[in-house]
Enzyme design. Structure first.
Site, PDB file in Angstrom:
ATOM      1  N   HIS A  45      -7.576  -5.717  -0.432  1.00  0.00           N
ATOM      2  CA  HIS A  45      -6.338  -4.944  -0.262  1.00  0.00           C
ATOM      3  C   HIS A  45      -5.479  -5.495   0.878  1.00  0.00           C
ATOM      4  O   HIS A  45      -4.338  -5.069   1.046  1.00  0.00           O
ATOM      5  CB  HIS A  45      -6.681  -3.480   0.001  1.00  0.00           C
ATOM      6  CG  HIS A  45      -5.493  -2.568   0.030  1.00  0.00           C
ATOM      7  ND1 HIS A  45      -4.649  -2.396  -1.054  1.00  0.00           N
ATOM      8  CD2 HIS A  45      -4.990  -1.772   1.020  1.00  0.00           C
ATOM      9  CE1 HIS A  45      -3.700  -1.535  -0.744  1.00  0.00           C
ATOM     10  NE2 HIS A  45      -3.884  -1.148   0.514  1.00  0.00           N
TER      11      HIS A  45
ATOM     12  N   SER B  43       0.836  -1.197   0.000  1.00  0.00           N
ATOM     13  CA  SER B  43       0.000   0.000   0.000  1.00  0.00           C
ATOM     14  C   SER B  43       0.880   1.260   0.000  1.00  0.00           C
ATOM     15  O   SER B  43       1.637   1.480  -0.942  1.00  0.00           O
ATOM     16  CB  SER B  43      -0.945  -0.045   1.204  1.00  0.00           C
ATOM     17  OG  SER B  43      -1.940   0.918   1.104  1.00  0.00           O
TER      18      SER B  43
ATOM     19  N   ASP C 245      -8.540  -5.189  -6.250  1.00  0.00           N
ATOM     20  CA  ASP C 245      -8.027  -4.162  -5.337  1.00  0.00           C
ATOM     21  C   ASP C 245      -8.120  -2.777  -5.983  1.00  0.00           C
ATOM     22  O   ASP C 245      -7.404  -2.476  -6.938  1.00  0.00           O
ATOM     23  CB  ASP C 245      -6.578  -4.494  -4.962  1.00  0.00           C
ATOM     24  CG  ASP C 245      -6.026  -3.567  -3.897  1.00  0.00           C
ATOM     25  OD1 ASP C 245      -6.755  -2.663  -3.432  1.00  0.00           O
ATOM     26  OD2 ASP C 245      -4.853  -3.748  -3.516  1.00  0.00           O
TER      27      ASP C 245
END
Length: 469
Positions: free
Chosen positions: A423, A321, A378
């Site tokens: 995610h 991320s 995602d």
């Protein structure tokens, strides 16, 4: 035609039909949806099958009745009726097979099991991306699969290291931090901190004093580790330096994520090279008692290169991320921090776009290799998009080679899993561990335990597996 169940069905099968008969009375029979001719055909097959079963069972009427014999006869009965042709969902699910349940029991155990740790030897540069992982991704090479999962676990260690002690001291430099690494052949040599260039009003801290770590400008974001085990160095073909960076955790980090305007790179000779403002801020800003992330990484890498001069080295940067975004900026910094920098590769999980096309060209010119692990479901991997205008200078572009996985390929996760699950880093590692190729199902000999996935994403795991867990 009328079928007398009590007079036609053998004693061994009577129990089965009496058990099922009540449910058939309450529900509409799948036969009702068929044509008259098709109905006659199936009823005729039923009559012949029952007569055949009656003749076959007459020789065994004196044998003791067992659950196993009932199961065998029932299987034969349903196979003869071919009910899956009438209603496909009535076919026995593979998920309920004994072999699958045995495998499930192993995956739900807390004992970690890994894919084989093979000797990378002379091929380590190939696995480190010298050829952009050509021929290794689809189908996924088993050695590369293990390496990707292993680097993902370094990022998990960065998450754990932060959440075990998220608060930063206000009036002094932070003390050295212990990090529990998943691979004991590595040792942590440096803690890394990221600082936001923006701050929140003091009244926010006054209103929520127990959540001070959520509003602090500087936060522990990861670490530098180096392989320190001779046998592992020999297996990998070099001494590996790992830089692991966690994802977003504090309020100010979220604030920086949304500062999506593209800005120039400090010190760049090309004004067209642009990156996201918030990511650059977290990489370049100094804290009150800690250097910037860029300064810390460069200093530590230079020190390690000097310490292990003469040895074969590699630098691997991994993040999830926000950490995936910062990995690219860190790679850009260290790729030119010394006269002879070892090969630099980035393994990123669920990373957003970071810069424009000129920034991508900048990394390519520096020979930085990037493998992006992307989940089709995602949403974070699709942002930011175009900022303003039609010029390429203002359009975000992904960097590197893509390894694409998909939540829907997992037999354990719900196909409509929510955004958080798609995610989630553990979900990423689960998908990579089970990935064979783009046109193959989830591999049946997947090694990764499901315990953590069930604990963290229970609502997104199929009910069968949450019950077994």
């Amino acid at each position: 035609m009328q079928i007398g169940v009590n007079s036609t069905v053998p004693a061994q099968n009577l129990l089965v039909f009496q058990t099922k008969r009540a449910s058939f009375k309450c529900r509409k029979s799948p036969l009702n949806s068929l044509s008259t001719e098709s109905t006659r055909k199936h009823l005729s097959n039923l009559e012949k099958l029952l007569q055949k079963t009656n003749q076959t069972d007459s020789d065994r009427v004196n044998k003791p009745l067992t659950n196993g014999s009932i199961s065998i006869k029932r299987k034969g009965l349903f196979e003869g009726l071919k009910l899956w042709d009438i209603k496909p969902e009535m076919k026995a699910a593979e998920e309920m097979s004994p072999s699958h349940l045995n495998r499930l029991q192993r995956l739900l155990s807390k004992t970690m099991e890994y894919s084989p740790r093979n000797n990378l030897g002379s091929r380590w540069r190939e696995y480190h991306g010298c050829n952009d992982w050509s021929g290794l991704l689809d189908p996924l090479d088993e050695n590369l699969r293990r390496e990707v999962v292993r680097y993902g676990e370094f990022v998990q260690a960065a998450y754990h290291g932060f959440h075990s002690n998220p608060a930063m001291p206000v009036d002094e430099a932070p003390l050295p931090r212990h990090v529990a690494l998943p691979d004991r052949s590595y040792k942590v040599t440096k803690s890394l901190y990221a600082t936001s260039s923006v701050g929140l009003p003091k009244w926010v801290d006054d209103m929520a004093p127990n959540l001070g770590w959520m509003t602090q400008r500087s936060s522990w974001i990861g670490f530098v580790a180096v392989c320190d085990d001779r046998r592992e160095i020999q297996r990998m073909g070099r001494r590996d330096i790992v830089i692991a960076l966690r994802g977003t955790a504090t309020c100010l980090e979220w604030t920086e994520n949304f500062r999506a305007q593209l800005v120039g790179i400090p010190g760049s000779d090309d004004s067209n090279q642009r990156v996201e403002c918030g990511f650059l801020s977290l990489n370049e800003t100094r804290g009150a008692h800690v250097p910037s992330l860029a300064e810390s990484v460069v200093q530590e890498v230079q020190r390690l290169i000097e310490m292990y001069k003469g040895e074969t080295l590699s630098i691997t940067i991994t993040g999830h991320s926000l950490g995936a975004a910062l990995s690219l900026l860190v790679a850009d910094e260290i790729s030119s921090c010394a006269p002879h920098v070892p090969p630099v590769a980035v393994f990123s999980f669920g990373g957003p776009r970071v810069g424009n096309k000129s920034f991508v060209q900048r990394l390519n010119q520096k020979n930085v290799k990037v493998l992006r692990i992307v989940n089709n479901q995602d949403l974070i991997t699709r942002v930011p998009g175009v900022f303003i205008g039609d010029n390429n200078s203002w359009a975000y572009t992904h960097v590197g080679t893509e390894l694409k996985v998909d939540t829907k390929m997992s037999p354990y996760l719900k196909p409509d899993a929510d955004v958080a699950c798609c995610h989630d880093l553990e979900a990423y590692l689960h998908l990579v561990d089970g990935f064979l190729s783009s046109n193959c199902p989830f591999r049946s000999n997947a090694k990764r335990s499901l315990v953590k996935l069930v604990n963290e994403q229970r609502s997104n795991v199929k009910q069968l597996y949450t019950h077994k867990a």
